[in-house]
Scaffold this active site. Structure first.
Site, PDB file in Angstrom:
ATOM      1  N   TYR A 165       0.954  -1.012   0.135  1.00  0.00           N
ATOM      2  CA  TYR A 165      -0.047  -0.047  -0.017  1.00  0.00           C
ATOM      3  C   TYR A 165       0.733   1.314  -0.091  1.00  0.00           C
ATOM      4  O   TYR A 165       0.747   2.067  -0.681  1.00  0.00           O
ATOM      5  CB  TYR A 165      -1.002  -0.191   1.125  1.00  0.00           C
ATOM      6  CG  TYR A 165      -1.833   1.282   1.452  1.00  0.00           C
ATOM      7  CD1 TYR A 165      -3.161   0.941   0.705  1.00  0.00           C
ATOM      8  CD2 TYR A 165      -1.665   2.108   2.287  1.00  0.00           C
ATOM      9  CE1 TYR A 165      -4.043   2.232   0.779  1.00  0.00           C
ATOM     10  CE2 TYR A 165      -2.455   3.228   2.577  1.00  0.00           C
ATOM     11  CZ  TYR A 165      -3.461   3.182   1.617  1.00  0.00           C
ATOM     12  OH  TYR A 165      -4.665   4.242   1.945  1.00  0.00           O
ATOM     13  N   LYS A 169       1.162   4.150  -2.827  1.00  0.00           N
ATOM     14  CA  LYS A 169       0.640   5.650  -2.459  1.00  0.00           C
ATOM     15  C   LYS A 169       1.734   6.583  -2.770  1.00  0.00           C
ATOM     16  O   LYS A 169       1.743   7.593  -3.116  1.00  0.00           O
ATOM     17  CB  LYS A 169       0.104   5.634  -0.855  1.00  0.00           C
ATOM     18  CG  LYS A 169      -1.211   4.991  -0.753  1.00  0.00           C
ATOM     19  CD  LYS A 169      -2.189   5.232  -1.768  1.00  0.00           C
ATOM     20  CE  LYS A 169      -3.709   5.380  -1.129  1.00  0.00           C
ATOM     21  NZ  LYS A 169      -4.750   5.597  -2.446  1.00  0.00           N
TER      22      LYS A 169
HETATM   23  P1  NAI Z   1     -13.285   2.201   1.662  1.00  0.00           P
HETATM   24  O1  NAI Z   1     -12.983   1.038   1.511  1.00  0.00           O
HETATM   25  O2  NAI Z   1     -14.504   2.890   2.215  1.00  0.00           O
HETATM   26  O3  NAI Z   1     -13.210   3.013   0.142  1.00  0.00           O
HETATM   27  C1  NAI Z   1     -12.787   2.527  -1.061  1.00  0.00           C
HETATM   28  C2  NAI Z   1     -13.606   2.332  -2.061  1.00  0.00           C
HETATM   29  O4  NAI Z   1     -12.982   1.853  -3.276  1.00  0.00           O
HETATM   30  C3  NAI Z   1     -14.741   1.115  -1.838  1.00  0.00           C
HETATM   31  O5  NAI Z   1     -16.048   1.586  -1.679  1.00  0.00           O
HETATM   32  C4  NAI Z   1     -14.444  -0.180  -2.956  1.00  0.00           C
HETATM   33  O6  NAI Z   1     -15.395  -0.840  -3.396  1.00  0.00           O
HETATM   34  C5  NAI Z   1     -13.722   0.917  -4.056  1.00  0.00           C
HETATM   35  N1  NAI Z   1     -13.053   0.146  -4.778  1.00  0.00           N
HETATM   36  C6  NAI Z   1     -11.863  -0.859  -4.552  1.00  0.00           C
HETATM   37  N2  NAI Z   1     -11.358  -1.310  -5.532  1.00  0.00           N
HETATM   38  C7  NAI Z   1     -11.899  -0.858  -6.815  1.00  0.00           C
HETATM   39  C8  NAI Z   1     -11.847  -0.976  -8.117  1.00  0.00           C
HETATM   40  N3  NAI Z   1     -10.885  -1.782  -8.515  1.00  0.00           N
HETATM   41  N4  NAI Z   1     -12.402  -0.138  -8.898  1.00  0.00           N
HETATM   42  C9  NAI Z   1     -13.237   0.653  -8.253  1.00  0.00           C
HETATM   43  N5  NAI Z   1     -13.828   0.804  -7.104  1.00  0.00           N
HETATM   44  C10 NAI Z   1     -13.026   0.135  -6.187  1.00  0.00           C
HETATM   45  O7  NAI Z   1     -11.800   3.015   2.097  1.00  0.00           O
HETATM   46  P2  NAI Z   1     -11.512   4.739   2.206  1.00  0.00           P
HETATM   47  O8  NAI Z   1     -10.961   4.742   3.577  1.00  0.00           O
HETATM   48  O9  NAI Z   1     -12.677   5.435   2.086  1.00  0.00           O
HETATM   49  O10 NAI Z   1     -10.625   4.799   1.157  1.00  0.00           O
HETATM   50  C11 NAI Z   1     -10.859   5.910   0.160  1.00  0.00           C
HETATM   51  C12 NAI Z   1      -9.493   6.277  -0.291  1.00  0.00           C
HETATM   52  O11 NAI Z   1      -8.768   6.883   0.571  1.00  0.00           O
HETATM   53  C13 NAI Z   1      -8.309   4.965  -0.854  1.00  0.00           C
HETATM   54  O12 NAI Z   1      -7.599   5.345  -1.797  1.00  0.00           O
HETATM   55  C14 NAI Z   1      -7.549   4.997   0.476  1.00  0.00           C
HETATM   56  O13 NAI Z   1      -6.498   4.259   0.340  1.00  0.00           O
HETATM   57  C15 NAI Z   1      -7.327   6.545   0.875  1.00  0.00           C
HETATM   58  N6  NAI Z   1      -6.924   6.402   2.191  1.00  0.00           N
HETATM   59  C16 NAI Z   1      -7.806   6.436   3.339  1.00  0.00           C
HETATM   60  C17 NAI Z   1      -7.369   6.940   4.503  1.00  0.00           C
HETATM   61  C18 NAI Z   1      -8.153   6.550   5.599  1.00  0.00           C
HETATM   62  O14 NAI Z   1      -7.991   7.057   6.757  1.00  0.00           O
HETATM   63  N7  NAI Z   1      -9.333   6.237   5.737  1.00  0.00           N
HETATM   64  C19 NAI Z   1      -5.939   7.288   4.910  1.00  0.00           C
HETATM   65  C20 NAI Z   1      -5.009   7.406   3.527  1.00  0.00           C
HETATM   66  C21 NAI Z   1      -5.428   6.966   2.428  1.00  0.00           C
END
Ligand code: NAI
Length: 280
Positions: A165, A169
């Site tokens: 990851y 990133k």
């Molecule tokens: P989440 O798991 O709630 O959201 C990620 C979404 O991406 C999910 O709805 C999932 O179904 C979708 N997804 C996964 N693979 C996919 C694909 N191949 N094509 C289309 N959609 C796909 O997690 P969250 O926390 O909302 O994460 C959103 C972004 O923020 C991610 O890129 C994550 O790495 C990033 N992030 C989140 C942090 C946090 O504290 N929550 C910290 C740093 C980065």
């Protein structure tokens, strides 16, 4: 008047978490939104149209405009179809938010090749493919545009158990900087956010236990800013958000030290001058 009246936006991975909050805020500011999400589990396994459909229903119930798309960002065909969904439904594209993501955490020595490949595929390759597909459309329209990527403190500073990851990133950081340089002449800005929020991706981490102040809704305004006309002349930045804290990440180059007479450094001299060489 909304900040995004008449604009067409794609948010990938918008079926839940941070992407859902972003899609809803952008729609409330007048954007027509493609809500993309494959709807799998947090490790990327499975698929379900329900997640994207539910967010579209929420946006429409609030008086906004949105359509769902269920393609994966991790294939060229998927990325093409995500952009095509915007053009088919709304006739154009103005903003791409690369947000989709999965996690498969394991310490470095226990990480399998499959864990590495799948996480790199969704985050890094997915961001590349969607950026390329969107930029092609934006360049054809000739009116500029906005791309907002999603990096992470994990990639910028490192984190135990997240070699895959963090590498993805950090790669998104380099991709953002390079795309910002290359697309500037087309008036396409490329920036990134580094969010911290309690979502299904993070809610089992110790730092989030009993905490309800680090929400996806705190993150969304940073994306709105980067997607809006307010950000016309800013590109290549990383805007970080954690609850009410708004800050930035920057790579800093130390001034360093020259040797007299253009001489080659020895390893012993590097050791002796470490502080002067690395002082910022
Ligand atoms: P989440 O798991 O709630 O959201 C990620 C979404 O991406 C999910 O709805 C999932 O179904 C979708 N997804 C996964 N693979 C996919 C694909 N191949 N094509 C289309 N959609 C796909 O997690 P969250 O926390 O909302 O994460 C959103 C972004 O923020 C991610 O890129 C994550 O790495 C990033 N992030 C989140 C942090 C946090 O504290 N929550 C910290 C740093 C980065």
């Amino acid at each position: 008047m909304g900040l995004l009246d008449g604009k067409v936006v794609v948010v990938t991975g918008a079926g839940g978490g941070i992407g859902r909050a972003e899609a809803k805020l952008l729609a409330s500011e007048g954007a027509k939104v493609v809500v993309n999400d494959v709807g799998g589990a947090r490790d990327g396994v499975g698929a379900d149209d329900a997640a994207a459909n539910a967010v579209v229903a929420e946006i429409c119930a609030a008086g906004g405009e949105a359509v769902a798309n269920f393609d994966s960002v991790a294939t060229a065909e998927g990325a093409h179809r995500i952009v095509l969904a915007a053009v088919t439904a709304f006739g154009r594209l103005d903003v791409l938010v690369n947000n989709a993501g999965i996690v498969r955490d394991k310490s470095l020595m226990k990480m399998t090749e499959e864990m590495w490949d799948s996480v790199i595929a969704v985050h890094l390759k997915g961001t590349f493919l969607c950026t390329q597909a969107a930029a092609k459309q934006l360049m054809a329209q000739g009116e500029g545009g906005r791309i907002v990527n999603t990096t992470s403190v994990s990639g910028l500073l490192g984190n135990f158990g997240q070699a895959n990851y963090a590498a993805a990133k950090a790669g998104i950081y380099g991709l953002t900087r390079t795309a910002a340089i290359e697309l500037q002449k087309h008036r396409i800005t490329v920036n990134a956010i580094a969010p911290i929020a309690k979502t299904r991706m993070t809610d089992d981490l110790p730092m989030f236990q009993g905490i309800d102040t680090l929400t996806p809704e705190h993150i969304a305004p940073a994306v709105l800013f980067l997607a809006s006309p307010l950000c016309a002349d800013r590109t290549g930045h990383v805007l970080a958000v954690s609850g009410s804290r708004m800050y930035a990440y920057k790579v800093v180059e130390a001034k360093g030290k020259f040797k007299d007479g253009n001489e080659v450094w020895t390893a012993n001299e590097i050791a002796e001058n470490w502080d002067a060489i690395t002082k910022v």
